[in-house]
Design a protein around this motif. Structure first.
Motif, PDB file in Angstrom:
ATOM      1  N   LEU A   1      39.968  65.191  48.269  1.00 53.56           N
ATOM      2  CA  LEU A   1      41.367  65.206  48.687  1.00 53.56           C
ATOM      3  C   LEU A   1      41.474  65.391  50.196  1.00 53.56           C
ATOM      4  CD1 LEU A   1      44.361  65.221  47.933  1.00 53.56           C
ATOM      5  CD2 LEU A   1      44.172  67.682  47.521  1.00 53.56           C
ATOM      6  N   LEU A   2      40.685  66.316  50.753  1.00 56.03           N
ATOM      7  CA  LEU A   2      40.699  66.513  52.201  1.00 56.03           C
ATOM      8  C   LEU A   2      40.220  65.267  52.940  1.00 56.03           C
ATOM      9  CD1 LEU A   2      39.315  70.167  52.486  1.00 56.03           C
ATOM     10  CD2 LEU A   2      41.650  69.387  52.970  1.00 56.03           C
ATOM     11  N   PHE A   3      39.228  64.581  52.365  1.00 60.47           N
ATOM     12  CA  PHE A   3      38.720  63.361  52.990  1.00 60.47           C
ATOM     13  C   PHE A   3      39.819  62.299  53.063  1.00 60.47           C
ATOM     14  CE2 PHE A   3      36.608  59.192  52.586  1.00 60.47           C
ATOM     15  CZ  PHE A   3      35.809  59.215  53.719  1.00 60.47           C
ATOM     16  N   LEU A   4      40.547  62.140  51.974  1.00 59.76           N
ATOM     17  CA  LEU A   4      41.636  61.162  51.964  1.00 59.76           C
ATOM     18  C   LEU A   4      42.722  61.540  52.967  1.00 59.76           C
ATOM     19  CD1 LEU A   4      41.997  60.579  48.114  1.00 59.76           C
ATOM     20  CD2 LEU A   4      41.002  59.020  49.783  1.00 59.76           C
ATOM     21  N   LEU A   5      43.094  62.799  52.991  1.00 61.73           N
ATOM     22  CA  LEU A   5      44.130  63.231  53.926  1.00 61.73           C
ATOM     23  C   LEU A   5      43.663  63.098  55.372  1.00 61.73           C
ATOM     24  CD1 LEU A   5      45.483  66.401  52.060  1.00 61.73           C
ATOM     25  CD2 LEU A   5      46.482  64.095  52.145  1.00 61.73           C
ATOM     26  N   SER A   6      42.369  63.328  55.611  1.00 62.05           N
ATOM     27  CA  SER A   6      41.836  63.147  56.971  1.00 62.05           C
ATOM     28  C   SER A   6      41.942  61.690  57.404  1.00 62.05           C
ATOM     29  CB  SER A   6      40.375  63.604  57.028  1.00 62.05           C
ATOM     30  OG  SER A   6      40.256  64.961  56.695  1.00 62.05           O
ATOM     31  N   GLY A   7      41.650  60.779  56.480  1.00 63.90           N
ATOM     32  CA  GLY A   7      41.785  59.363  56.804  1.00 63.90           C
ATOM     33  C   GLY A   7      43.219  58.989  57.149  1.00 63.90           C
ATOM     34  N   VAL A   8      44.167  59.571  56.402  1.00 61.69           N
ATOM     35  CA  VAL A   8      45.581  59.305  56.699  1.00 61.69           C
ATOM     36  C   VAL A   8      45.950  59.871  58.066  1.00 61.69           C
ATOM     37  CG1 VAL A   8      47.944  59.804  55.978  1.00 61.69           C
ATOM     38  CG2 VAL A   8      46.217  59.212  54.269  1.00 61.69           C
ATOM     39  N   LEU A   9      45.458  61.074  58.381  1.00 56.37           N
ATOM     40  CA  LEU A   9      45.765  61.685  59.672  1.00 56.37           C
ATOM     41  C   LEU A   9      45.191  60.868  60.829  1.00 56.37           C
ATOM     42  CD1 LEU A   9      45.252  65.481  58.905  1.00 56.37           C
ATOM     43  CD2 LEU A   9      47.410  64.268  59.277  1.00 56.37           C
ATOM     44  N   ILE A  10      43.982  60.335  60.637  1.00 58.36           N
ATOM     45  CA  ILE A  10      43.397  59.502  61.693  1.00 58.36           C
ATOM     46  C   ILE A  10      44.237  58.246  61.901  1.00 58.36           C
ATOM     47  CG2 ILE A  10      41.446  57.967  62.163  1.00 58.36           C
ATOM     48  CD1 ILE A  10      39.589  60.110  61.194  1.00 58.36           C
ATOM     49  N   ALA A  11      44.706  57.666  60.783  1.00 56.08           N
ATOM     50  CA  ALA A  11      45.565  56.486  60.910  1.00 56.08           C
ATOM     51  C   ALA A  11      46.884  56.840  61.592  1.00 56.08           C
ATOM     52  CB  ALA A  11      45.821  55.899  59.524  1.00 56.08           C
TER      53      ALA A  11
ATOM     54  N   GLN B   1      47.323  59.246  63.734  1.00 52.23           N
ATOM     55  CA  GLN B   1      46.999  59.503  65.140  1.00 52.23           C
ATOM     56  C   GLN B   1      46.919  58.202  65.918  1.00 52.23           C
ATOM     57  OE1 GLN B   1      43.803  62.448  66.471  1.00 52.23           O
ATOM     58  NE2 GLN B   1      42.759  60.496  66.762  1.00 52.23           N
ATOM     59  N   ALA B   2      46.272  57.206  65.310  1.00 55.18           N
ATOM     60  CA  ALA B   2      46.147  55.917  65.986  1.00 55.18           C
ATOM     61  C   ALA B   2      47.489  55.198  66.100  1.00 55.18           C
ATOM     62  CB  ALA B   2      45.153  55.042  65.227  1.00 55.18           C
ATOM     63  N   ARG B   3      48.389  55.478  65.141  1.00 50.18           N
ATOM     64  CA  ARG B   3      49.666  54.760  65.110  1.00 50.18           C
ATOM     65  C   ARG B   3      50.715  55.383  66.018  1.00 50.18           C
ATOM     66  NH1 ARG B   3      53.824  52.588  65.374  1.00 50.18           N
ATOM     67  NH2 ARG B   3      55.008  51.432  63.812  1.00 50.18           N
ATOM     68  N   PHE B   4      50.756  56.714  66.073  1.00 45.62           N
ATOM     69  CA  PHE B   4      51.886  57.355  66.731  1.00 45.62           C
ATOM     70  C   PHE B   4      51.526  58.159  67.980  1.00 45.62           C
ATOM     71  CE2 PHE B   4      53.255  56.977  62.257  1.00 45.62           C
ATOM     72  CZ  PHE B   4      54.383  56.194  62.460  1.00 45.62           C
ATOM     73  N   ILE B   5      50.260  58.525  68.173  1.00 41.61           N
ATOM     74  CA  ILE B   5      49.894  59.331  69.345  1.00 41.61           C
ATOM     75  C   ILE B   5      49.334  58.412  70.421  1.00 41.61           C
ATOM     76  CG2 ILE B   5      48.406  61.186  70.203  1.00 41.61           C
ATOM     77  CD1 ILE B   5      48.494  62.422  67.451  1.00 41.61           C
ATOM     78  N   PRO B   6      49.925  58.406  71.615  1.00 41.13           N
ATOM     79  CA  PRO B   6      49.414  57.524  72.679  1.00 41.13           C
ATOM     80  C   PRO B   6      47.979  57.888  73.041  1.00 41.13           C
ATOM     81  CG  PRO B   6      51.580  58.431  73.231  1.00 41.13           C
ATOM     82  CD  PRO B   6      51.099  59.158  72.027  1.00 41.13           C
TER      83      PRO B   6
END
Length: 738
Positions: free
Chosen positions: A423-433, A435-440
């Motif tokens: 579950l943490l692995f999946l959530l980490s993948g979402v967070l990385i996505a 980060q790439a989408r919304f954080i300059p």
């Protein structure tokens, strides 16, 4: 009931000491200090290598464990290249660590399955088999029961007893029904079923019943109490589960193997799951029949004499168990402290520490059990197992354990810890996505010395190949299991032929893939609850058709549905590609309610059976002992009751033969100054003393008070006096008008 029925509740005591083992110091390499069973040495082997151990074990373990390590290293390198093309962020490092832990788990399962594939094709798994006819020693078959259906339990026992008698081995096996039942209604039904079993099989003096008033330490304490009281009379014993059935020739083969190998403390068979009617249960039994032998052969191939114990349907040498498997009480409060719940892993580890070999014989067929009927029932069982396996963390540092025994404990812990890690692995993948989408991005770090920008890149092609490789490690064992079935004509036909087998494999893989995220979230919630100190308790397992009201399913799985919908919306908002990658998880969670409802339906499971899907050979040609057990179970369910008693006390007090038998089977009375006071008995007898009418006082007692009253001779006399008063219209007290 036949008033002239004769029976023997219990055999003469044959005490055997079972000292509590220490986890802080190495156990002495000796068996119990008590009396050794006849014709049986009490000394474990003292050499470095067991005579029963396979050869080249170091090489086998190097291939399996070393292969998994190499694969994990390669996978970690590729995942690092995916996440850190131009440098790793803290979030990427965290995700990489999770990936390595999960990939190592998958890699070890894969290399073990490859070993199992070779063993199955070579028809291995029977190395301990010993020729001969009848064994030379007596064996006890133990049936621990806790609030189970008595007719269901005795149906399986009767089938086993009849099969043993047909082989002329009736005098070599004694049956013990060891009840820890707390429900007084079920307790009285158990006694009736026991008496019927003795009458049906002529087993008086070979079939025994004991009800334990105080179920200290649960199942482990139930078995330990039998060992210390009767163990010296039996060189070996076998523990059955409430849904266990075993062929007589399998029992004889296990006993012969133990007699032929004096260094062996335990021999475990591979139980085959049968009797499934719901879609969920039929999926479990199909998977167990097709993939199970591959897994069992694999672990037996590299575990060798350092095997594990899976809790039942295993033959155990009594002196090995008594001398080394006395479980300590863990320090601290529940859920981590207290009595050990998942005791089987610990017992195997302690027996191996004490110098006894622990083996599995996956090639020995004839052992059967059942599966939970629904996803909800699996979750209930998993909650208890999860707490028990997490307790292994306190046992893991114990001194003197073999390396493979520690791996068994780690495996038990990992089987539940991997859920929150996933579950943490999946959530980490979402967070990385996200980060790439919304954080300059920071193209020119302040501490950087390069004149060129650092582009935040994740290698999508390499990520795709890592995903494909991981899925291959998960799916290849399924295909290998199918190939092993295809290689045997009878197995292939029993699973519906090539088309039926292929269709079943695809269906099981699809539904199991959808259920995997649901199980992941359920187990993650369980792990968190246990870490927060919530005890699971001890509940009887449901073994019926799996039907659950829809409102209960919605209540239990609404969190799964909400999380699935939120993940889907969030993934789509970030990127359609992320949504596609998350689709299996999102679908499984979002459809948790219909999945739990549909897979628990008997009509759907039996409909698939009629068209030849999810079939197993034991359905097409069931062994005689299994057919007999199922027939007896159905007959008991359909048998009309002429005048059903309204409750246990009515059934007991109005059946003189049952009452007389019940008195003979009462536990020993309390020893003043030694045994603690029974508060339930004190309050129950006080209410009986003041009562003038049984019909009024009995419903007012709680379950513990009823069980305590039924366990006490003087309290039974008072019950009987009240019942006679109620039956006498002259002495019956008049009801006062309000």
């Amino acid at each position: 009931m036949d008033a002239g029925l004769t029976f023997q509740p219990l055999p003469p005591d044959a005490p055997l000491a079972m000292p509590t083992q220490s986890l802080r110091q190495t156990s002495p390499r000796q068996a119990s200090a008590g009396q050794a069973p006849p014709t049986q040495s009490s000394d474990p082997p003292r050499s470095g290598r067991f005579a029963s151990a396979p050869r080249a074990m170091a090489l086998r373990r190097l291939l399996v464990i070393g292969g998994a390590i190499v694969m994990t290293g390669f996978g970690a390198r590729e995942m690092y290249r995916v996440l850190a093309v131009n440098g790793a962020t803290p979030l990427a490092i965290f995700m990489l660590a999770l990936f390595v832990a999960l990939f190592a788990w998958i890699a070890l399962s894969f290399t073990s399955a490859i070993a199992g594939f070779a063993s199955v094709l070579a028809r291995g798994g029977q190395r301990l088999a010993a020729p001969g006819t009848l064994p030379a020693t007596r064996t006890a078959l133990l049936m621990p029961t806790y609030n189970e259906s008595p007719s269901r339990v005795t149906a399986g026992l009767q089938a086993i007893v009849e099969a043993i008698q047909c082989l002329g081995a009736g005098d070599l096996f004694d049956i013990f029904i060891l009840s820890d039942t707390t429900n007084p209604e079920v307790w009285i039904e158990e006694e009736k079923a026991f008496l019927d079993l003795c009458r049906q099989t002529g087993g008086a003096g070979r079939i025994f019943y004991r009800h334990r008033a105080d179920n200290t330490a649960r199942k482990a304490g139930n078995i330990a109490e039998w060992v210390t009281r009767f163990g010296a009379a039996y060189p070996q014993f076998l523990i059955l589960d409430a849904d266990s059935v075993m062929r007589a020739d399998t029992l004889l083969a296990l006993v012969r193997a133990m007699e032929a190998h004096p260094d062996v403390g335990l021999i475990q068979t591979l139980p085959i799951i049968t009797g499934g009617t719901t879609l969920f249960a039929r999926m479990q039994q199909f998977a167990g029949r097709v993939y199970g032998p591959l897994i069992a052969h694999g672990i037996a191939w590299w575990h060798g004499a350092e095997g594990n114990y899976w809790g039942h349907n295993a033959l155990i040498r009594t002196v090995a168990f008594a001398g080394q498997a006395g479980l300590p009480e863990l320090h601290g409060r529940k859920p981590f402290g207290g009595h050990i719940m998942s005791h089987d892993f610990i017992e195997a580890a302690l027996m191996r520490r004490g110098g006894w070999a622990i083996h599995m014989m996956p090639g020995l067929e004839g052992s059967y059990e059942e599966s939970p009927p629904s996803l909800i029932d699996l979750a209930v069982r998993d909650r208890r197992w999860c707490q028990g396996n997490l307790q292994h963390m306190a046992v893991l540092p114990a001194r003197g354990l073999h390396m493979i025994s520690r791996m068994h404990l780690l495996t038990g812990i990992g089987s539940y810890i991997t859920a929150p890690l996933w579950l943490l692995f999946l959530l980490s993948g979402v967070l990385i996505a996200l980060q790439a989408r919304f954080i300059p991005p920071d193209y020119f770090p302040s501490n950087g010395k390069s004149l060129f920008p650092q582009w935040p890149v994740i290698d999508p092609v390499r990520a795709m190949w890592v995903f494909i490789g991981t899925m291959a490690l998960l799916l290849v064992p399924k295909l290998l299991g199918m190939l092993t079935v295809m290689a045997h004509r009878d197995l292939r036909r029993g699973c519906g032929g090539f088309l039926g087998l292929l269709g079943s494999l695809l269906l099981e893989t699809l539904i199991a893939g959808l259920m995997a995220p649901v199980v992941m979230l359920t187990q993650s919630i369980d792990v968190v609850a246990i870490l927060l100190g919530r005890d699971s308790g001890w509940n009887a397992q449901r073994r019926d058709d799996g039907g659950v009201p829809l409102r209960d399913i919605v209540r239990l799985y609404r969190r799964h549905t909400i999380l699935g919908v939120l993940l889907g919306i969030g993934a789509w908002a970030v990127s359609p590609y992320l949504a596609l990658w998350m689709l299996p998880v999102v679908l499984g969670l979002a459809l948790a309610v219909p999945l739990a409802a549909l897979t628990g339906r008997r009509s759907l499971g039996m409909g698939l059976r009629r068209i030849g899907l999810l079939r197993i050979p034991e359905e097409l040609h069931p062994p005689e002992v299994l057919r007999r057990a199922q027939a007896l179970s159905r007959r008991s369910e359909l048998e009309p009751q002429a005048e059903p008693a309204p409750d246990s006390v009515s059934a007991l007090l109005h059946d003189p033969a049952l009452l007389a038998a019940h008195r003979q089977m009462l536990p020993p009375p309390r020893r003043p100054g030694i045994d603690p006071l029974n508060v339930a008995l004190l309050t129950g007898t006080a209410q009986l003393a003041e009562a003038e009418c049984l019909d009024t006082v009995w419903p007012a007692l709680n379950a513990a008070e009823k069980a305590a009253v039924l366990s006490d001779g003087p309290a039974l006399d008072r019950l009987l006096a009240l019942a006679r008063r109620d039956a006498d219209p002259i002495s019956r007290p008049a009801k006062t008008a309000r």
